[in-house]
Design a protein around this motif. Structure first.
Motif, PDB file in Angstrom:
ATOM      1  N   ARG A  59       0.839  -1.211   0.000  1.00 40.21           N
ATOM      2  CA  ARG A  59       0.000   0.000   0.000  1.00 40.21           C
ATOM      3  C   ARG A  59       0.870   1.256   0.000  1.00 40.21           C
ATOM      4  NH1 ARG A  59      -5.185  -1.455   3.961  1.00 40.21           N
ATOM      5  NH2 ARG A  59      -6.138  -2.922   2.489  1.00 40.21           N
ATOM      6  N   LYS A  60       1.978   1.200   0.708  1.00 37.61           N
ATOM      7  CA  LYS A  60       2.909   2.332   0.706  1.00 37.61           C
ATOM      8  C   LYS A  60       3.487   2.536  -0.692  1.00 37.61           C
ATOM      9  CE  LYS A  60       6.984   2.068   2.831  1.00 37.61           C
ATOM     10  NZ  LYS A  60       8.006   2.087   3.917  1.00 37.61           N
ATOM     11  N   SER A  61       3.856   1.440  -1.352  1.00 35.63           N
ATOM     12  CA  SER A  61       4.358   1.540  -2.726  1.00 35.63           C
ATOM     13  C   SER A  61       3.312   2.159  -3.645  1.00 35.63           C
ATOM     14  CB  SER A  61       4.734   0.152  -3.264  1.00 35.63           C
ATOM     15  OG  SER A  61       5.892  -0.348  -2.664  1.00 35.63           O
ATOM     16  N   ARG A  63       0.902   4.166  -2.874  1.00 34.53           N
ATOM     17  CA  ARG A  63       0.709   5.598  -2.576  1.00 34.53           C
ATOM     18  C   ARG A  63       1.766   6.455  -3.269  1.00 34.53           C
ATOM     19  NH1 ARG A  63      -0.654   3.722   2.639  1.00 34.53           N
ATOM     20  NH2 ARG A  63       1.433   4.202   3.437  1.00 34.53           N
ATOM     21  N   ARG A  64       2.928   5.897  -3.475  1.00 29.93           N
ATOM     22  CA  ARG A  64       3.977   6.646  -4.171  1.00 29.93           C
ATOM     23  C   ARG A  64       3.551   6.980  -5.602  1.00 29.93           C
ATOM     24  NH1 ARG A  64       8.512   5.954  -0.832  1.00 29.93           N
ATOM     25  NH2 ARG A  64       8.698   3.958   0.243  1.00 29.93           N
ATOM     26  N   ASP A 175      10.991  -1.383  -0.539  1.00 29.09           N
ATOM     27  CA  ASP A 175       9.630  -1.892  -0.288  1.00 29.09           C
ATOM     28  C   ASP A 175       9.535  -3.347  -0.721  1.00 29.09           C
ATOM     29  OD1 ASP A 175       8.926   0.680   0.497  1.00 29.09           O
ATOM     30  OD2 ASP A 175       7.703   1.096  -1.286  1.00 29.09           O
TER      31      ASP A 175
END
Length: 197
Positions: A59-61, A63-64, A175
């Motif tokens: 999810r962090k990836s 968002r990028r 990530d």
């Protein structure tokens, strides 16, 4: 995750590989005509996808990339993660990637006629462009992104995502490395559970 990761996580079990490979082309419970082990590969694929979509690092990836690509962010991350797997292949396999890829092509070429039509078409594409091997090169990733953009008739602008890979490569690779460790663990556990049933 994309094709290379799904195949790798099948642990060289041929029937599991088949199920894992064709799973995106099997809707609902239309898997019932396949052997038990191929069905297990389909279930493994679905478990991998569910785990991946829910994982905080993935999810962090996403968002990028989300501001630029919206709901296509997940597709792009799947492709980028296969790039990092291919790029760092020697960390995960003792078999060189070119040898591994060619063995996959030979195997699927032989059984292609027994698989869903969409899978057959992808096998031809995969072999013609040596997709699994070329995932390790940005030129290969660009080709895949261009193809995905054409499928969306230019709406996704995925062809531009190579710029994001160039800018965010270190962060995205970190990530991937952290996430893939978790994915290998959960995938191994799930595969052992499936085989034991």
């Amino acid at each position: 995750m994309n094709f290379l990761a799904h195949l790798y996580l099948s642990q060289n079990n041929k029937n599991i590989m088949i199920g894992n490979f064709i799973a995106d082309h099997i809707r609902g419970n239309n898997y019932e005509s396949f052997s038990k082990e191929i069905q297990q590969g389909i279930f493994l694929h679905r478990e991998i996808d569910t785990f991946t979509d829910a994982h905080p690092i993935v999810r962090k990836s996403k968002r990028r990339l989300h501001e630029r690509y919206r709901h296509y962010d997940g597709v792009i991350i799947d492709i980028f993660y296969d790039y990092f797997l291919a790029k760092n292949w020697t960390n995960y396999s003792a078999t060189p990637l070119d040898i591994y890829a060619n063995s996959v092509y030979t195997f699927f070429d032989k059984i292609s006629a027994s698989l869903p039509l969409k899978s057959q078409n992808f096998i031809k594409y995969m072999i013609e462009y040596n997709i699994l091997y070329n995932y390790q090169f940005k030129e290969g990733i660009q080709k895949v992104l261009n193809g995905m953009n054409q499928r969306t008739k230019g709406k996704s602008q995925m062809n531009l995502a190579i710029e994001d890979l160039n800018q965010l490569e270190n962060e995205l690779e970190e990530d991937f490395t952290l996430f893939f460790k978790d994915l290998m663990e959960i995938s191994n556990t799930k595969l052992n559970e499936l085989i034991a049933t």
